[in-house]
Design a protein around this motif. Structure first.
Motif, short mmCIF file in Angstrom:
data_model
loop_
_atom_site.label_atom_id
_atom_site.label_comp_id
_atom_site.label_asym_id
_atom_site.label_seq_id
_atom_site.Cartn_x
_atom_site.Cartn_y
_atom_site.Cartn_z
N LEU A 201 51.93 0.51 44.55
CA LEU A 201 53.65 1.26 44.07
C LEU A 201 53.17 2.00 42.78
CD1 LEU A 201 55.48 -2.14 44.41
CD2 LEU A 201 56.04 0.28 45.26
N GLN A 202 52.10 1.85 41.85
CA GLN A 202 51.87 2.65 40.77
C GLN A 202 51.10 3.90 40.93
OE1 GLN A 202 49.94 0.16 37.58
NE2 GLN A 202 51.99 -0.21 37.01
N LYS A 203 50.24 3.85 42.04
CA LYS A 203 49.53 4.96 42.30
C LYS A 203 50.19 6.13 42.97
CE LYS A 203 45.08 6.31 43.96
NZ LYS A 203 43.51 6.00 44.55
N TYR A 204 50.97 5.32 44.19
CA TYR A 204 51.58 6.30 45.04
C TYR A 204 52.95 6.42 44.97
CZ TYR A 204 46.99 5.77 47.35
OH TYR A 204 45.77 5.82 47.54
N GLY A 205 53.55 5.63 44.19
CA GLY A 205 55.00 5.78 43.39
C GLY A 205 56.15 5.91 44.77
N PRO A 206 57.06 6.97 44.85
CA PRO A 206 57.93 7.03 45.87
C PRO A 206 57.58 7.02 47.43
CG PRO A 206 58.42 8.46 44.07
CD PRO A 206 57.06 7.75 43.78
N LEU A 207 56.16 7.41 47.46
CA LEU A 207 55.53 7.69 48.85
C LEU A 207 55.49 6.06 49.16
CD1 LEU A 207 54.90 9.15 51.32
CD2 LEU A 207 52.44 9.17 50.26
N PHE A 208 54.90 5.37 48.63
CA PHE A 208 54.48 3.86 49.11
C PHE A 208 55.84 3.06 49.01
CE2 PHE A 208 53.18 -0.31 48.73
CZ PHE A 208 52.27 -0.73 49.49
N ILE B 25 56.79 0.36 37.20
CA ILE B 25 57.00 1.24 38.18
C ILE B 25 58.00 2.30 37.56
CG2 ILE B 25 56.32 -0.13 40.23
CD1 ILE B 25 59.32 -0.34 40.89
N THR B 26 58.06 3.23 38.41
CA THR B 26 59.12 4.25 37.72
C THR B 26 60.33 4.26 38.30
OG1 THR B 26 58.22 6.11 39.53
CG2 THR B 26 57.19 6.18 37.52
N LEU B 27 61.45 5.08 37.72
CA LEU B 27 62.71 4.91 38.35
C LEU B 27 62.74 5.61 39.76
CD1 LEU B 27 65.70 4.53 38.01
CD2 LEU B 27 65.90 6.64 36.87
N GLY B 28 61.99 6.65 39.98
CA GLY B 28 61.88 7.34 41.26
C GLY B 28 61.24 6.32 42.38
N THR B 29 60.28 5.38 41.90
CA THR B 29 59.85 4.62 42.82
C THR B 29 60.61 3.39 43.29
OG1 THR B 29 57.63 4.83 42.08
CG2 THR B 29 58.12 2.79 43.17
N LEU B 30 61.40 2.90 42.05
CA LEU B 30 62.59 1.92 42.35
C LEU B 30 63.47 2.44 43.22
CD1 LEU B 30 64.16 -0.80 41.58
CD2 LEU B 30 65.11 0.83 39.77
N LEU B 31 64.36 3.66 43.23
CA LEU B 31 65.23 4.23 43.91
C LEU B 31 64.66 4.55 45.61
CD1 LEU B 31 66.69 6.96 41.44
CD2 LEU B 31 67.78 4.74 42.41
N ALA B 32 63.40 4.90 45.33
CA ALA B 32 62.81 5.24 46.99
C ALA B 32 62.80 3.69 47.71
CB ALA B 32 61.40 5.65 46.88
N VAL B 33 62.43 2.53 47.03
CA VAL B 33 62.32 1.59 47.68
C VAL B 33 64.00 1.10 48.04
CG1 VAL B 33 62.22 -1.14 47.47
CG2 VAL B 33 60.52 0.44 46.42
N MET B 34 64.83 1.26 47.29
CA MET B 34 66.39 1.08 47.17
C MET B 34 66.97 1.80 48.62
SD MET B 34 68.02 -0.09 43.52
CE MET B 34 67.62 -1.50 42.69
N TYR C 51 60.74 11.44 44.18
CA TYR C 51 60.01 12.59 43.36
C TYR C 51 60.79 13.49 42.73
CZ TYR C 51 55.44 11.20 45.43
OH TYR C 51 54.47 10.14 45.75
N PHE C 52 61.89 13.90 43.04
CA PHE C 52 62.63 14.70 42.30
C PHE C 52 63.20 13.71 41.08
CE2 PHE C 52 67.09 15.76 41.12
CZ PHE C 52 66.92 17.19 41.05
N VAL C 53 63.40 12.74 40.99
CA VAL C 53 63.86 11.80 39.85
C VAL C 53 62.63 11.81 39.10
CG1 VAL C 53 64.22 9.55 38.97
CG2 VAL C 53 65.61 10.58 40.88
N ASP C 54 61.30 11.61 39.44
CA ASP C 54 60.18 11.45 38.50
C ASP C 54 59.67 12.61 38.07
OD1 ASP C 54 60.06 8.55 38.84
OD2 ASP C 54 58.60 8.48 40.21
N LEU D 125 64.21 14.85 37.05
CA LEU D 125 65.21 14.28 36.16
C LEU D 125 64.63 13.55 35.06
CD1 LEU D 125 67.89 13.09 38.77
CD2 LEU D 125 67.94 15.34 37.29
N VAL D 126 63.76 12.80 35.39
CA VAL D 126 63.27 11.84 34.14
C VAL D 126 61.65 12.00 34.42
CG1 VAL D 126 63.26 9.20 33.47
CG2 VAL D 126 65.03 10.10 34.96
N PRO D 127 61.13 13.05 33.91
CA PRO D 127 59.53 13.20 33.98
C PRO D 127 58.91 12.26 32.77
CG PRO D 127 60.87 15.17 32.78
CD PRO D 127 61.76 14.06 33.14
N LYS D 128 57.92 12.12 32.42
CA LYS D 128 56.99 11.68 31.55
C LYS D 128 57.55 10.13 31.31
CE LYS D 128 56.02 16.07 29.20
NZ LYS D 128 56.27 16.73 28.06
#
Length: 285
Positions: A42-49, A74-83, A120-123, A126-129
């Motif tokens: 979840l940390q390494k592959y983020g929204p994809l995983f 985890i990032t906001l993008g990863t959270l949104l991807a799961v949801m 990935y758009f969010v990470d 929209l909300v980089p770094k």
């Protein structure tokens, strides 16, 4: 009485398929993780995983993702991807109806693509770094995962697998039967044309309603959406919109454990806009 018997006749055949589906799900859900690959992925592959994980019909994953986000693991993008990828009980319902298999495949593929793109758009835009805290105490993370999985109201891990699968089957069948009966009574009472007017049937803007409907934090909502789609009460785009916003108990966990108002506005806003835009696009194409 005719409506009651018709509802039984229309739904009882799905029980064996639901039971088989839940037996398979229970096997994967009860498999003990011998490593922490889930967290690291979840940390390494983020929204994809996160998108792949969200496709599994288990409300516990949205809870887990919410807790990890609150801990800044985890990032906001990863959270949104799961949801976004989560569809909860809608998948077993669609699986139980062979005629809806093409719609199920289309739904899973669409949700995966949308979840990855939005994540990935969010990470990246929209909300980089974003500051991410890497796992330092794996034992605490495992305890959190176990607690969140146990919080799943649809699971019965205290019972043997066959019994747990049977209880889940009967519970969801109960939702399906009641939904079917109520829809039949509703159609009989107000008429099919009035119902179509209320649901904005054949309207490009129907996803505006189903996306709001999807925010109700209950797995029964996904059953209702799937049932409405099965009787052509809503379009595929509207079904997609409602399932994008229905993130199980993940949103409840964010509120309960003190997510900031700014975060909640961002999450609710992104989910709703994504759901409405995606739903309308599918209607138009």
């Amino acid at each position: 009485m005719n409506l009651l018997f018709d509802s039984i006749h229309d739904t009882w055949m799905i029980i064996p398929l639901l039971y088989i589906t839940y037996c398979i799900l229970e096997i994967f859900e009860r498999k003990e993780n011998t490593d922490d690959s889930l967290f690291f992925s979840l940390q390494k592959y983020g929204p994809l995983f996160g998108s792949l994980l969200g496709l599994l019909p288990q409300c516990g994953f949205s809870i887990l993702a919410s807790m990890l986000y609150l801990q800044r693991n985890i990032t906001l993008g990863t959270l949104l991807a799961v949801m976004i990828a989560t569809s909860d009980e809608a998948i077993p319902v669609l699986i139980s109806n062979p005629a809806l298999f093409p719609s199920l495949i289309k739904l899973l593929v669409s949700k995966f693509v949308i979840a990855v793109a939005v994540g990935y758009f969010v990470d990246l835009i929209l909300v980089p770094k974003q500051k991410i805290i890497h796992f330092e105490n794996l034992e605490e993370q495992e305890e959190d995962e176990e607690e969140n999985n146990n919080a799943c109201p649809c699971c019965y891990i205290q019972y043997p697998l066959p019994i747990s699968a049977l209880l889940r089957t009967l519970k969801i069948y109960g939702f399906i039967f009641i939904t079917t009966l109520l829809l039949s009574i509703l159609i009989e009472t107000i008429g099919i044309h009035n119902l179509e007017t209320i649901l904005l049937s054949n309207s490009t803007f129907q996803p505006l309603i189903t996306a709001l409907f999807g925010f109700i934090p209950n797995c029964a909502i996904t059953v209702v959406l799937a049932q409405l789609y099965s009787i052509s009460g809503i379009s595929f785009g509207s079904l997609l919109a409602g399932l994008i916003t229905n993130a199980g108990l993940g949103l409840v966990c964010l509120i309960r454990y003190g997510a900031s108002k700014k975060d909640m506005i961002h999450i609710f806003g992104i989910l709703y806009i994504t759901a409405v835009v995606s739903g309308i696009l599918f209607i138009l194409i």
